[in-house]
Design a protein around this motif. Structure first.
Motif, PDB file in Angstrom:
ATOM      1  N   GLY A   8       0.813  -1.207   0.000  1.00 43.71           N
ATOM      2  CA  GLY A   8       0.000   0.000   0.000  1.00 43.71           C
ATOM      3  C   GLY A   8       0.846   1.256   0.000  1.00 43.71           C
ATOM      4  O   GLY A   8       2.031   1.245  -0.300  1.00 43.71           O
ATOM      5  N   ARG A   9       0.192   2.349   0.384  1.00 41.74           N
ATOM      6  CA  ARG A   9       0.852   3.649   0.390  1.00 41.74           C
ATOM      7  C   ARG A   9       1.335   3.978   1.794  1.00 41.74           C
ATOM      8  O   ARG A   9       0.599   3.833   2.764  1.00 41.74           O
ATOM      9  N   THR A  10       2.589   4.439   1.882  1.00 41.90           N
ATOM     10  CA  THR A  10       3.162   4.865   3.158  1.00 41.90           C
ATOM     11  C   THR A  10       3.797   6.236   2.981  1.00 41.90           C
ATOM     12  O   THR A  10       3.993   6.713   1.860  1.00 41.90           O
ATOM     13  N   THR A  11       4.115   6.849   4.098  1.00 37.17           N
ATOM     14  CA  THR A  11       4.802   8.130   4.120  1.00 37.17           C
ATOM     15  C   THR A  11       5.814   8.100   5.252  1.00 37.17           C
ATOM     16  O   THR A  11       5.802   7.188   6.083  1.00 37.17           O
ATOM     17  N   THR A  12       6.674   9.094   5.326  1.00 33.19           N
ATOM     18  CA  THR A  12       7.660   9.132   6.394  1.00 33.19           C
ATOM     19  C   THR A  12       7.005   9.415   7.750  1.00 33.19           C
ATOM     20  O   THR A  12       6.010  10.144   7.825  1.00 33.19           O
ATOM     21  N   ALA A  13       7.582   8.832   8.781  1.00 32.72           N
ATOM     22  CA  ALA A  13       7.124   9.077  10.145  1.00 32.72           C
ATOM     23  C   ALA A  13       7.887  10.236  10.788  1.00 32.72           C
ATOM     24  O   ALA A  13       7.724  10.503  11.978  1.00 32.72           O
ATOM     25  N   ALA A  14       8.701  10.932  10.017  1.00 34.11           N
ATOM     26  CA  ALA A  14       9.500  12.034  10.554  1.00 34.11           C
ATOM     27  C   ALA A  14       8.611  13.092  11.187  1.00 34.11           C
ATOM     28  O   ALA A  14       7.541  13.418  10.666  1.00 34.11           O
ATOM     29  N   GLU A 127       7.665  16.294   2.062  1.00 31.81           N
ATOM     30  CA  GLU A 127       6.555  15.399   1.781  1.00 31.81           C
ATOM     31  C   GLU A 127       7.111  14.150   1.139  1.00 31.81           C
ATOM     32  O   GLU A 127       8.100  14.215   0.403  1.00 31.81           O
ATOM     33  N   SER A 128       6.538  13.007   1.449  1.00 39.46           N
ATOM     34  CA  SER A 128       6.984  11.767   0.822  1.00 39.46           C
ATOM     35  C   SER A 128       5.816  10.809   0.683  1.00 39.46           C
ATOM     36  O   SER A 128       4.876  10.835   1.481  1.00 39.46           O
ATOM     37  N   ILE A 129       5.901   9.989  -0.341  1.00 38.25           N
ATOM     38  CA  ILE A 129       4.914   8.931  -0.526  1.00 38.25           C
ATOM     39  C   ILE A 129       5.635   7.752  -1.159  1.00 38.25           C
ATOM     40  O   ILE A 129       6.479   7.932  -2.042  1.00 38.25           O
ATOM     41  N   TYR A 130       5.326   6.578  -0.671  1.00 45.21           N
ATOM     42  CA  TYR A 130       5.912   5.346  -1.177  1.00 45.21           C
ATOM     43  C   TYR A 130       4.762   4.382  -1.454  1.00 45.21           C
ATOM     44  O   TYR A 130       3.879   4.224  -0.617  1.00 45.21           O
ATOM     45  N   GLY A 131       4.765   3.748  -2.603  1.00 49.70           N
ATOM     46  CA  GLY A 131       3.728   2.789  -2.956  1.00 49.70           C
ATOM     47  C   GLY A 131       4.321   1.412  -3.151  1.00 49.70           C
ATOM     48  O   GLY A 131       5.156   1.213  -4.037  1.00 49.70           O
ATOM     49  N   ASP A 132       3.926   0.475  -2.293  1.00 51.30           N
ATOM     50  CA  ASP A 132       4.419  -0.905  -2.370  1.00 51.30           C
ATOM     51  C   ASP A 132       5.942  -0.949  -2.460  1.00 51.30           C
ATOM     52  O   ASP A 132       6.521  -1.584  -3.335  1.00 51.30           O
ATOM     53  N   MET A 133       6.585  -0.256  -1.530  1.00 49.69           N
ATOM     54  CA  MET A 133       8.047  -0.122  -1.507  1.00 49.69           C
ATOM     55  C   MET A 133       8.584  -0.530  -0.143  1.00 49.69           C
ATOM     56  O   MET A 133       7.913  -0.336   0.869  1.00 49.69           O
ATOM     57  N   GLY A 143      11.603   6.229   9.517  1.00 46.57           N
ATOM     58  CA  GLY A 143      10.521   5.273   9.673  1.00 46.57           C
ATOM     59  C   GLY A 143       9.384   5.616   8.730  1.00 46.57           C
ATOM     60  O   GLY A 143       9.233   6.760   8.298  1.00 46.57           O
ATOM     61  N   ALA A 144       8.591   4.588   8.383  1.00 45.59           N
ATOM     62  CA  ALA A 144       7.469   4.776   7.469  1.00 45.59           C
ATOM     63  C   ALA A 144       6.179   4.363   8.161  1.00 45.59           C
ATOM     64  O   ALA A 144       6.168   3.444   8.969  1.00 45.59           O
ATOM     65  N   VAL A 145       5.112   5.078   7.846  1.00 46.39           N
ATOM     66  CA  VAL A 145       3.796   4.796   8.420  1.00 46.39           C
ATOM     67  C   VAL A 145       2.770   4.740   7.295  1.00 46.39           C
ATOM     68  O   VAL A 145       2.950   5.369   6.252  1.00 46.39           O
ATOM     69  N   PRO A 146       1.681   3.994   7.502  1.00 47.91           N
ATOM     70  CA  PRO A 146       0.641   3.941   6.468  1.00 47.91           C
ATOM     71  C   PRO A 146       0.076   5.329   6.197  1.00 47.91           C
ATOM     72  O   PRO A 146      -0.033   6.169   7.088  1.00 47.91           O
ATOM     73  N   LEU A 147      -0.286   5.535   4.953  1.00 46.80           N
ATOM     74  CA  LEU A 147      -0.884   6.794   4.532  1.00 46.80           C
ATOM     75  C   LEU A 147      -2.393   6.590   4.469  1.00 46.80           C
ATOM     76  O   LEU A 147      -2.864   5.650   3.842  1.00 46.80           O
ATOM     77  N   GLY A 148      -3.121   7.436   5.142  1.00 46.90           N
ATOM     78  CA  GLY A 148      -4.574   7.308   5.183  1.00 46.90           C
ATOM     79  C   GLY A 148      -5.226   7.534   3.827  1.00 46.90           C
ATOM     80  O   GLY A 148      -4.684   8.240   2.976  1.00 46.90           O
TER      81      GLY A 148
END
Length: 159
Positions: A8-14, A127-133, A143-148
């Motif tokens: 899924g989609r995640t973003t940085t937890a920074a 800003e960051s977004i990662y998809g299936d990474m 750290g990475a967290v799920p993106l709502g």
């Protein structure tokens, strides 16, 4: 070891400011190996030192090449204070090697070029977004967290 893909989609937890340091070199004359090879070999030694002692403040790094003659390291740091402290520490590899590298570059007749850039990015200005990474970039460093669902880039950029 393979990094685990986060579905899924995640973003940085920074939270707070992010510190990104870029450093690179360019081989201007391949035949002048004695001028550029010491410059090229200095960075991996420092990266190993930083990886062995996480208390120094480097969170993650990524090595990139733009061509056979250009190299860049992207580093993510805990804080600008930790980055500056490492750079100035007399008991760490950076300070003596920086002196050597500067002499090689200055006296090198243009055989090798060096550059660096430091970015201290305020909270809400990245800003960051990662998809299936697997965790990557800021997501790997902080750290990475799920993106709502429905969360847009403009929601993550608060400036």
């Amino acid at each position: 070891m393979r990094a685990k893909v986060l579905p899924g989609r995640t973003t940085t937890a920074a939270e707070g400011e992010a510190v990104v340091f870029l450093i690179g070199m360019r081989i201007n004359h391949f035949w002048a190996v004695h001028r550029w090879l010491p410059v090229l070999l200095a960075m991996p030694m420092m990266l190993r030192e930083l990886a062995r002692d996480r208390s120094l403040g480097m969170l993650h790094h990524l090595m990139l090449t733009g061509s056979p003659r250009t190299y860049c390291v992207v580093q993510y740091w805990e804080s600008k204070e930790r980055l500056l402290a490492y750079a100035a520490a007399p008991d760490r590899l950076h300070r003596p090697w920086w002196g050597r590298v500067n002499r090689l570059v200055r006296k090198g007749g243009g055989h090798v070029g060096m550059w660096h850039e430091t970015y201290v990015v305020p909270a809400g200005a990245y800003e960051s977004i990662y998809g299936d990474m697997p965790p990557s970039g800021l997501g790997r460093a902080y750290g990475a967290v799920p993106l709502g669902d429905g969360v847009q880039a403009r929601d993550r950029l608060r400036v």
